[in-house]
Motif scaffolding. Structure first.
Motif, PDB file in Angstrom:
ATOM      1  N   ILE A 169       2.658   7.231   3.497  1.00 51.56           N
ATOM      2  CA  ILE A 169       2.852   6.002   4.266  1.00 51.56           C
ATOM      3  C   ILE A 169       2.962   4.851   3.270  1.00 51.56           C
ATOM      4  O   ILE A 169       2.032   4.581   2.507  1.00 51.56           O
ATOM      5  CB  ILE A 169       1.688   5.747   5.244  1.00 51.56           C
ATOM      6  CG1 ILE A 169       1.613   6.866   6.282  1.00 51.56           C
ATOM      7  CG2 ILE A 169       1.856   4.388   5.929  1.00 51.56           C
ATOM      8  CD1 ILE A 169       0.429   6.743   7.220  1.00 51.56           C
ATOM      9  N   ALA A 170       4.113   4.203   3.274  1.00 49.31           N
ATOM     10  CA  ALA A 170       4.336   3.037   2.410  1.00 49.31           C
ATOM     11  C   ALA A 170       4.364   1.796   3.285  1.00 49.31           C
ATOM     12  O   ALA A 170       5.032   1.761   4.321  1.00 49.31           O
ATOM     13  CB  ALA A 170       5.656   3.179   1.654  1.00 49.31           C
ATOM     14  N   LEU A 171       3.623   0.772   2.874  1.00 45.97           N
ATOM     15  CA  LEU A 171       3.531  -0.480   3.624  1.00 45.97           C
ATOM     16  C   LEU A 171       3.775  -1.648   2.680  1.00 45.97           C
ATOM     17  O   LEU A 171       3.186  -1.718   1.596  1.00 45.97           O
ATOM     18  CB  LEU A 171       2.145  -0.642   4.262  1.00 45.97           C
ATOM     19  CG  LEU A 171       1.704   0.418   5.274  1.00 45.97           C
ATOM     20  CD1 LEU A 171       0.221   0.267   5.569  1.00 45.97           C
ATOM     21  CD2 LEU A 171       2.513   0.298   6.555  1.00 45.97           C
ATOM     22  N   LEU A 172       4.638  -2.560   3.093  1.00 44.97           N
ATOM     23  CA  LEU A 172       4.888  -3.789   2.330  1.00 44.97           C
ATOM     24  C   LEU A 172       4.787  -4.960   3.298  1.00 44.97           C
ATOM     25  O   LEU A 172       5.488  -5.000   4.312  1.00 44.97           O
ATOM     26  CB  LEU A 172       6.276  -3.767   1.691  1.00 44.97           C
ATOM     27  CG  LEU A 172       6.748  -5.079   1.056  1.00 44.97           C
ATOM     28  CD1 LEU A 172       5.807  -5.534  -0.053  1.00 44.97           C
ATOM     29  CD2 LEU A 172       8.178  -4.949   0.527  1.00 44.97           C
ATOM     30  N   GLU A 173       3.881  -5.888   2.994  1.00 47.00           N
ATOM     31  CA  GLU A 173       3.760  -7.096   3.806  1.00 47.00           C
ATOM     32  C   GLU A 173       4.082  -8.315   2.958  1.00 47.00           C
ATOM     33  O   GLU A 173       3.600  -8.456   1.830  1.00 47.00           O
ATOM     34  CB  GLU A 173       2.351  -7.248   4.385  1.00 47.00           C
ATOM     35  CG  GLU A 173       2.239  -8.472   5.303  1.00 47.00           C
ATOM     36  CD  GLU A 173       0.852  -8.659   5.870  1.00 47.00           C
ATOM     37  OE1 GLU A 173      -0.030  -9.112   5.113  1.00 47.00           O
ATOM     38  OE2 GLU A 173       0.653  -8.337   7.060  1.00 47.00           O
ATOM     39  N   ARG A 200       0.852  -1.179   0.000  1.00 46.47           N
ATOM     40  CA  ARG A 200       0.000   0.000   0.000  1.00 46.47           C
ATOM     41  C   ARG A 200       0.893   1.236   0.000  1.00 46.47           C
ATOM     42  O   ARG A 200       1.903   1.272   0.694  1.00 46.47           O
ATOM     43  CB  ARG A 200      -0.910   0.048   1.246  1.00 46.47           C
ATOM     44  CG  ARG A 200      -1.924  -1.077   1.331  1.00 46.47           C
ATOM     45  CD  ARG A 200      -3.028  -0.933   0.297  1.00 46.47           C
ATOM     46  NE  ARG A 200      -4.028  -1.984   0.430  1.00 46.47           N
ATOM     47  CZ  ARG A 200      -3.948  -3.180  -0.126  1.00 46.47           C
ATOM     48  NH1 ARG A 200      -2.887  -3.483  -0.889  1.00 46.47           N
ATOM     49  NH2 ARG A 200      -4.897  -4.073   0.051  1.00 46.47           N
ATOM     50  N   LEU A 201       0.505   2.231  -0.784  1.00 47.57           N
ATOM     51  CA  LEU A 201       1.185   3.525  -0.763  1.00 47.57           C
ATOM     52  C   LEU A 201       0.101   4.578  -0.573  1.00 47.57           C
ATOM     53  O   LEU A 201      -0.652   4.882  -1.500  1.00 47.57           O
ATOM     54  CB  LEU A 201       1.964   3.756  -2.061  1.00 47.57           C
ATOM     55  CG  LEU A 201       2.802   5.031  -2.133  1.00 47.57           C
ATOM     56  CD1 LEU A 201       3.761   5.127  -0.956  1.00 47.57           C
ATOM     57  CD2 LEU A 201       3.587   5.097  -3.439  1.00 47.57           C
ATOM     58  N   LEU A 202       0.002   5.097   0.648  1.00 43.44           N
ATOM     59  CA  LEU A 202      -1.041   6.051   1.006  1.00 43.44           C
ATOM     60  C   LEU A 202      -0.479   7.456   0.871  1.00 43.44           C
ATOM     61  O   LEU A 202       0.448   7.834   1.582  1.00 43.44           O
ATOM     62  CB  LEU A 202      -1.515   5.797   2.436  1.00 43.44           C
ATOM     63  CG  LEU A 202      -1.888   4.340   2.758  1.00 43.44           C
ATOM     64  CD1 LEU A 202      -2.341   4.217   4.206  1.00 43.44           C
ATOM     65  CD2 LEU A 202      -2.957   3.830   1.811  1.00 43.44           C
ATOM     66  N   LEU A 222      -5.999   3.689   9.707  1.00 43.49           N
ATOM     67  CA  LEU A 222      -5.486   4.268   8.462  1.00 43.49           C
ATOM     68  C   LEU A 222      -6.627   4.445   7.468  1.00 43.49           C
ATOM     69  O   LEU A 222      -7.072   3.483   6.851  1.00 43.49           O
ATOM     70  CB  LEU A 222      -4.409   3.358   7.853  1.00 43.49           C
ATOM     71  CG  LEU A 222      -3.005   3.487   8.441  1.00 43.49           C
ATOM     72  CD1 LEU A 222      -2.126   2.368   7.937  1.00 43.49           C
ATOM     73  CD2 LEU A 222      -2.397   4.821   8.078  1.00 43.49           C
ATOM     74  N   GLU A 223      -7.093   5.633   7.302  1.00 43.39           N
ATOM     75  CA  GLU A 223      -8.170   5.939   6.369  1.00 43.39           C
ATOM     76  C   GLU A 223      -7.557   6.365   5.042  1.00 43.39           C
ATOM     77  O   GLU A 223      -6.689   7.245   4.996  1.00 43.39           O
ATOM     78  CB  GLU A 223      -9.053   7.071   6.914  1.00 43.39           C
ATOM     79  CG  GLU A 223      -9.683   6.766   8.269  1.00 43.39           C
ATOM     80  CD  GLU A 223     -10.796   5.733   8.176  1.00 43.39           C
ATOM     81  OE1 GLU A 223     -11.103   5.124   9.208  1.00 43.39           O
ATOM     82  OE2 GLU A 223     -11.340   5.561   7.067  1.00 43.39           O
ATOM     83  N   GLN A 224      -7.993   5.768   3.961  1.00 41.37           N
ATOM     84  CA  GLN A 224      -7.427   6.079   2.641  1.00 41.37           C
ATOM     85  C   GLN A 224      -7.519   7.569   2.309  1.00 41.37           C
ATOM     86  O   GLN A 224      -6.645   8.127   1.683  1.00 41.37           O
ATOM     87  CB  GLN A 224      -8.162   5.270   1.567  1.00 41.37           C
ATOM     88  CG  GLN A 224      -7.848   3.782   1.586  1.00 41.37           C
ATOM     89  CD  GLN A 224      -6.504   3.463   0.956  1.00 41.37           C
ATOM     90  OE1 GLN A 224      -5.900   4.310   0.304  1.00 41.37           O
ATOM     91  NE2 GLN A 224      -6.014   2.259   1.162  1.00 41.37           N
TER      92      GLN A 224
END
Length: 390
Positions: free
Chosen positions: A381-385, A179-181, A371-373
């Protein structure tokens, strides 16, 4: 793996036996009895791999090898010849052959292995050339768009999103979710993951310092550099991209040499699927990656220096074996802004309770943090799972 294979050999018996064996393996076989007819069959049939004898009646097998390589350097060419002299093998490889097998072939498993490896290598070369063509096309588009970025940052944000890899991509037992918010200001957060070969996966999360078009552009440069290292591995066997510490050191040298006046933090890792081994290097990335190993969550706490600041910076490589059920979460520092104010290291500890379930999802993690889009943020905010189950 079924492919169209051209077999060039003047011995009809060998052609028939090879052809029968390859057809039994599921391949389509085109046969030619001499060099000229082999070159004509190549033009007509467009085979995906060529098997060529060196002792041909009408022209030298080495000449055929050179001619085929000149016409299609990315088509695998394996020499199968009774001429077992080392000099012949060396000359064939110099003129474009990918492999050399002597006949009679006592073990067809040797041929199977050579064909499989050659086709896999050709596939990786083709994929990387396509990827490079896409990147070059995107870079051309970026060069055109950059003139308007000061007035239209949304265009840069769209381009940045287009460069991201597909969400939810699977590599064997491993699934990559990202996700990249976006924040109110364009920034240089970026995520990528890709196959290094049939066994290993590379991935990274990077955060270029600053905001605006310049940071986004540097993130594109970073992706282009990593793509260059990947092509060097596929085409020339350069192992840099397989080793996180070496990759970060090379990126640091390239950043400093380009004089970009920008630096970036980055976490780069490699997963060996055969060994279930994770190796990673940290170039100033914080918060540290979070690993839930099926028992509990913990930080993989190893610091490092950002890339692009210190010309002679050194980077460490750390490795661990991954259990059958695990989750690895990597986040940019924009996530820390959502946590209660306290010293930076202590604030990161607040992430641990939100990763308490090895079977959880990235969406669940985001919901627990609120975390609301559409929420307005001061930083991306960058997230990698990366999760493995079974």
């Amino acid at each position: 793996m079924s492919s169209r294979i051209l077999s060039i050999d003047d011995d009809a018996g060998i052609r028939r036996s090879l052809g029968a064996y390859l057809e039994d393996c599921g391949h389509e076989v085109i046969e030619a009895a001499d060099g000229r007819s082999g070159l004509e069959a190549f033009e007509r049939g467009q085979p995906e791999l060529v098997l060529c004898d060196l002792g041909l009646p009408d022209m030298s097998g080495l000449e055929v090898v050179a001619a085929l390589h000149a016409r299609s350097p990315d088509t695998p060419l394996i020499v199968i010849s009774g001429m077992a002299a080392v000099g012949d093998a060396v000359q064939a490889l110099k003129r474009g052959a990918w492999d050399y097998i002597t006949k009679p072939i006592a073990d067809f498993g040797v041929l199977d292995t050579a064909i499989t490896h050659a086709l896999e290598r050709a596939g990786l070369i083709r994929q990387n050339r396509e990827q490079q063509a896409r990147l070059e096309a995107m870079n051309r588009q970026l060069a055109h768009t950059l003139r308007q970025l000061q007035e239209d940052e949304e265009a840069a944000r769209t381009l940045q999103q287009r460069l991201l890899p597909p969400d939810g991509l699977g590599f064997g037992a491993y699934r990559f979710t990202r996700r990249l918010l976006p924040s109110a200001y364009l920034s240089g957060d970026f995520i990528d993951y890709f196959a290094l070969d049939g066994q290993r996966i590379g991935f990274y999360l990077a955060d270029v310092a600053g905001h605006g078009a310049a940071s986004a552009f540097v993130a594109v440069i970073l992706k282009t550099l990593v793509g260059r290292y990947l092509r060097a591995h596929v085409r020339q066997g350069d192992a840099t991209i397989l080793h996180p510490a070496q990759t970060l050191a090379q990126l640091n040298r390239d950043f400093c040499a380009e004089g970009l006046d920008k630096h970036a933090t980055m976490l780069y890792g490699v997963i060996d699927q055969r060994e279930d081994l994770l190796c990673w290097g940290n170039a100033g990335h914080f918060p540290y990656p979070l690993l839930h190993d099926g028992v509990g969550a913990r930080f993989l706490a190893h610091p490092g220096r950002p890339i692009g600041l210190f010309e002679n910076a050194r980077y460490q490589e750390h490795c661990l074996h991954l259990p059958q059920r695990c989750r690895l979460l990597i986040a940019s520092d924009g996530l820390l802004e959502l946590l209660p104010p306290q010293p930076r290291a202590g604030r990161a500890e607040g992430l641990l309770p939100h990763l308490d379930d090895v079977d959880g999802s990235l969406e669940n993690f985001m919901q627990r943090l609120g975390l609301e889009q559409q929420a307005e943020r001061i930083d991306d905010i960058a997230l990698l799972e990366i999760d493995r189950h079974g």
